[in-house]
Write a protein that holds these residues in place. Structure first.
Motif, PDB file in Angstrom:
ATOM      1  N   PRO A  18     -10.570   7.134   8.718  1.00 35.56           N
ATOM      2  CA  PRO A  18      -9.512   6.869   7.737  1.00 35.56           C
ATOM      3  C   PRO A  18     -10.059   6.523   6.359  1.00 35.56           C
ATOM      4  CG  PRO A  18      -9.786   4.963   9.164  1.00 35.56           C
ATOM      5  CD  PRO A  18     -10.727   6.020   9.681  1.00 35.56           C
ATOM      6  N   PHE A  19     -11.396   6.492   6.236  1.00 34.80           N
ATOM      7  CA  PHE A  19     -12.038   6.107   4.977  1.00 34.80           C
ATOM      8  C   PHE A  19     -12.771   7.260   4.307  1.00 34.80           C
ATOM      9  CE2 PHE A  19     -11.943   2.412   7.798  1.00 34.80           C
ATOM     10  CZ  PHE A  19     -11.298   1.479   7.001  1.00 34.80           C
ATOM     11  N   ASN A  20     -13.412   8.119   5.100  1.00 32.13           N
ATOM     12  CA  ASN A  20     -14.209   9.219   4.582  1.00 32.13           C
ATOM     13  C   ASN A  20     -13.654  10.526   5.136  1.00 32.13           C
ATOM     14  OD1 ASN A  20     -16.234  11.244   4.220  1.00 32.13           O
ATOM     15  ND2 ASN A  20     -17.804   9.671   4.024  1.00 32.13           N
ATOM     16  N   PRO A  21     -13.176  11.439   4.279  1.00 29.63           N
ATOM     17  CA  PRO A  21     -12.519  12.654   4.763  1.00 29.63           C
ATOM     18  C   PRO A  21     -13.434  13.592   5.525  1.00 29.63           C
ATOM     19  CG  PRO A  21     -12.878  12.783   2.389  1.00 29.63           C
ATOM     20  CD  PRO A  21     -13.207  11.364   2.797  1.00 29.63           C
ATOM     21  N   ASN A  22     -14.749  13.373   5.427  1.00 27.59           N
ATOM     22  CA  ASN A  22     -15.706  14.284   6.065  1.00 27.59           C
ATOM     23  C   ASN A  22     -16.368  13.701   7.317  1.00 27.59           C
ATOM     24  OD1 ASN A  22     -15.390  16.302   4.007  1.00 27.59           O
ATOM     25  ND2 ASN A  22     -16.666  15.047   2.668  1.00 27.59           N
ATOM     26  N   HIS A  23     -16.001  12.504   7.709  1.00 24.39           N
ATOM     27  CA  HIS A  23     -16.626  11.883   8.872  1.00 24.39           C
ATOM     28  C   HIS A  23     -15.663  11.854  10.061  1.00 24.39           C
ATOM     29  CE1 HIS A  23     -19.985   9.475   6.606  1.00 24.39           C
ATOM     30  NE2 HIS A  23     -20.129  10.789   6.515  1.00 24.39           N
ATOM     31  N   SER A  45     -18.471  16.840   8.433  1.00 26.33           N
ATOM     32  CA  SER A  45     -18.110  18.214   8.066  1.00 26.33           C
ATOM     33  C   SER A  45     -18.454  18.413   6.604  1.00 26.33           C
ATOM     34  CB  SER A  45     -16.620  18.467   8.312  1.00 26.33           C
ATOM     35  OG  SER A  45     -15.825  17.590   7.548  1.00 26.33           O
ATOM     36  N   ASN A  46     -19.255  19.451   6.330  1.00 24.62           N
ATOM     37  CA  ASN A  46     -19.691  19.667   4.954  1.00 24.62           C
ATOM     38  C   ASN A  46     -18.986  20.867   4.337  1.00 24.62           C
ATOM     39  OD1 ASN A  46     -21.066  22.008   5.838  1.00 24.62           O
ATOM     40  ND2 ASN A  46     -22.839  20.770   6.424  1.00 24.62           N
ATOM     41  N   SER A  47     -19.329  21.166   3.128  1.00 27.60           N
ATOM     42  CA  SER A  47     -18.636  22.215   2.384  1.00 27.60           C
ATOM     43  C   SER A  47     -18.919  23.607   2.927  1.00 27.60           C
ATOM     44  CB  SER A  47     -19.036  22.157   0.907  1.00 27.60           C
ATOM     45  OG  SER A  47     -20.440  22.272   0.765  1.00 27.60           O
ATOM     46  N   ASP A  48     -19.939  23.745   3.784  1.00 22.45           N
ATOM     47  CA  ASP A  48     -20.287  25.039   4.345  1.00 22.45           C
ATOM     48  C   ASP A  48     -19.545  25.335   5.639  1.00 22.45           C
ATOM     49  OD1 ASP A  48     -22.125  25.441   2.286  1.00 22.45           O
ATOM     50  OD2 ASP A  48     -23.703  24.386   3.382  1.00 22.45           O
ATOM     51  N   ASP A  49     -18.492  24.584   5.922  1.00 22.71           N
ATOM     52  CA  ASP A  49     -17.729  24.768   7.151  1.00 22.71           C
ATOM     53  C   ASP A  49     -18.604  24.555   8.383  1.00 22.71           C
ATOM     54  OD1 ASP A  49     -15.068  24.972   6.859  1.00 22.71           O
ATOM     55  OD2 ASP A  49     -14.947  27.140   6.965  1.00 22.71           O
ATOM     56  N   LYS A  50     -19.466  23.560   8.302  1.00 26.37           N
ATOM     57  CA  LYS A  50     -20.326  23.234   9.429  1.00 26.37           C
ATOM     58  C   LYS A  50     -20.159  21.763   9.791  1.00 26.37           C
ATOM     59  CE  LYS A  50     -23.888  26.662   8.299  1.00 26.37           C
ATOM     60  NZ  LYS A  50     -25.317  26.878   7.942  1.00 26.37           N
ATOM     61  N   LEU A  54     -24.746  13.168  12.469  1.00 27.57           N
ATOM     62  CA  LEU A  54     -25.360  12.098  11.695  1.00 27.57           C
ATOM     63  C   LEU A  54     -26.057  11.093  12.604  1.00 27.57           C
ATOM     64  CD1 LEU A  54     -22.591  11.376   9.022  1.00 27.57           C
ATOM     65  CD2 LEU A  54     -24.599  12.860   8.831  1.00 27.57           C
ATOM     66  N   ARG A  55     -25.392  10.706  13.689  1.00 24.26           N
ATOM     67  CA  ARG A  55     -25.976   9.765  14.634  1.00 24.26           C
ATOM     68  C   ARG A  55     -25.311   9.984  15.983  1.00 24.26           C
ATOM     69  NH1 ARG A  55     -27.107   3.767  12.467  1.00 24.26           N
ATOM     70  NH2 ARG A  55     -28.680   4.043  14.065  1.00 24.26           N
ATOM     71  N   LEU A  56     -26.002   9.528  17.020  1.00 20.67           N
ATOM     72  CA  LEU A  56     -25.360   9.495  18.327  1.00 20.67           C
ATOM     73  C   LEU A  56     -25.725   8.197  19.025  1.00 20.67           C
ATOM     74  CD1 LEU A  56     -27.658  10.244  20.701  1.00 20.67           C
ATOM     75  CD2 LEU A  56     -27.259  12.534  19.864  1.00 20.67           C
ATOM     76  N   ASP A  72     -12.828  -1.628   8.501  1.00 23.19           N
ATOM     77  CA  ASP A  72     -14.272  -1.497   8.295  1.00 23.19           C
ATOM     78  C   ASP A  72     -14.694  -0.060   8.578  1.00 23.19           C
ATOM     79  OD1 ASP A  72     -17.067  -1.567   8.378  1.00 23.19           O
ATOM     80  OD2 ASP A  72     -17.131  -3.583   9.230  1.00 23.19           O
ATOM     81  N   PRO A  73     -15.175   0.680   7.588  1.00 20.74           N
ATOM     82  CA  PRO A  73     -15.521   2.085   7.784  1.00 20.74           C
ATOM     83  C   PRO A  73     -16.749   2.319   8.650  1.00 20.74           C
ATOM     84  CG  PRO A  73     -16.122   1.376   5.568  1.00 20.74           C
ATOM     85  CD  PRO A  73     -15.347   0.254   6.169  1.00 20.74           C
ATOM     86  N   THR A  74     -17.417   1.256   9.074  1.00 16.96           N
ATOM     87  CA  THR A  74     -18.614   1.406   9.910  1.00 16.96           C
ATOM     88  C   THR A  74     -18.359   1.055  11.372  1.00 16.96           C
ATOM     89  OG1 THR A  74     -19.418  -0.871   9.571  1.00 16.96           O
ATOM     90  CG2 THR A  74     -20.017   0.777   7.920  1.00 16.96           C
TER      91      THR A  74
END
Length: 315
Positions: A18-23, A45-50, A54-56, A72-74
């Motif tokens: 809800p904080f970062n549109p790409n996460h 999700s990045n601009s290349d449609d991929k 980031l972590r597991l 809390d975004p983390t």
């Protein structure tokens, strides 16, 4: 469409930040959740449609659901097959804080959406729902009333202290979190197990349920004697439903018939679009609140997809 493979892990739940549109995070289980461990994936999700990992994070039992903190975004919370909830900090390698009170598998977790309080609810196969303060080790309340396992419990985004739960007993119950002794209302909503429920984001009186009968039904809290709409088209159980955060009458669903479907209950009872890009049960579903029309799903075929359905380009 962006896709990601979770090798030897089967997808159960996907949630956009809800904080970062790409996460986004994806909760998965080994061996279809029947045995083995679980993995939580943090993806971008990045601009290349991929989709990029980031972590597991590894857990000793299967992970069945995940939800982001609303403050809390983390921080995210997961639910697992070993009866526990895990509170993860996505920026740290430390083991999560564990909440262990349920007697059986925890199948659903949700974080309150109203700003008055910040609480978590968990729904379990022990037939109960529990209320948690994420900063405390013990639950605040336990809600008994369902006769069979509870599949899903969801906070109202409008009404403070109000949540709904659905169960294998065919009922939907409405609760005031301040009163754990009796539900505010209880209704038979399907002649089958009820697997999912969700609240309309634009009308506080509308809630939808989905069952193993393949039906999606909408209800008006002011008169629950009969559904205000019924959506028909899924060939197997509907595993999860979610109202669009951007359109009052649009709902997405995922099903054991390997499909993701988009519905508009104001227009028709059948789906406006059916997406078939999984080869196994589709379990996880989420709309991206920060990107209009974007949706994510995941399934037992170990695939995660992030995409915008064609029908959403014009809605």
């Amino acid at each position: 469409m962006a896709s990601f493979l979770t090798p030897n892990r089967h997808g159960y739940s996907i949630r956009f930040s809800p904080f970062n549109p790409n996460h986004l995070v994806v909760a998965t289980s080994q061996f279809f959740g029947l045995t083995g461990g679980g993995t939580l994936f943090l993806l971008e999700s990045n601009s290349d449609d991929k989709l990029q990992e980031l972590r597991l994070f590894q857990w000793s039992d299967g992970l069945f659901d995940v939800v982001w903190s609303e403050t809390d975004p983390t921080v995210v919370v997961t639910a697992s097959g070993d009866r526990c909830l895990q509170i993860w900090n996505l920026t740290e390698n430390q083991t999560p804080n564990v909440l262990d009170e349920h007697k059986k598998e925890v199948y659903s977790v949700d974080w309150s959406k109203t700003r008055q309080d910040q609480f978590v609810i968990s729904a379990s196969w022990d037939c109960t729902v529990k209320l948690w303060d994420p900063n405390r080790k013990t639950s605040l309340n336990t809600f008994n009333g369902h006769e069979q396992l509870v599949y899903n419990a969801m906070w109202s985004p409008h009404i403070p202290n109000c949540f709904a739960s659905v169960s294998g007993d065919g009922t939907m119950k409405l609760w005031n979190s301040l009163n754990p002794h009796y539900p505010s209302a209880s209704y038979k909503v399907h002649d089958a197990e009820v697997l999912s429920c969700d609240w309309c984001k634009y009308d506080q009186n509308i809630i939808a349920t989905a069952g193993s009968d393949g039906l999606i039904r909408g209800w008006d809290l002011r008169n629950l004697s009969q559904p205000i709409f019924q959506l028909v088209g899924c060939e197997s159980a509907v595993r999860r439903i979610q109202f669009s955060p951007h359109n009052l009458s649009v709902i997405a669903s995922v099903s054991y018939d390997f499909t993701t479907r988009i519905w508009d209950f104001s227009k028709q009872s059948g789906p406006v679009e059916t997406i078939k890009h999984h080869s196994e049960f589709v379990y996880g579903l989420d709309w991206n609140t920060l990107k209009r029309g974007q949706i994510g799903d995941c399934g037992w075929d170990s695939l995660v997809h992030v995409f915008t359905p064609n029908c959403m380009l014009n809605i």
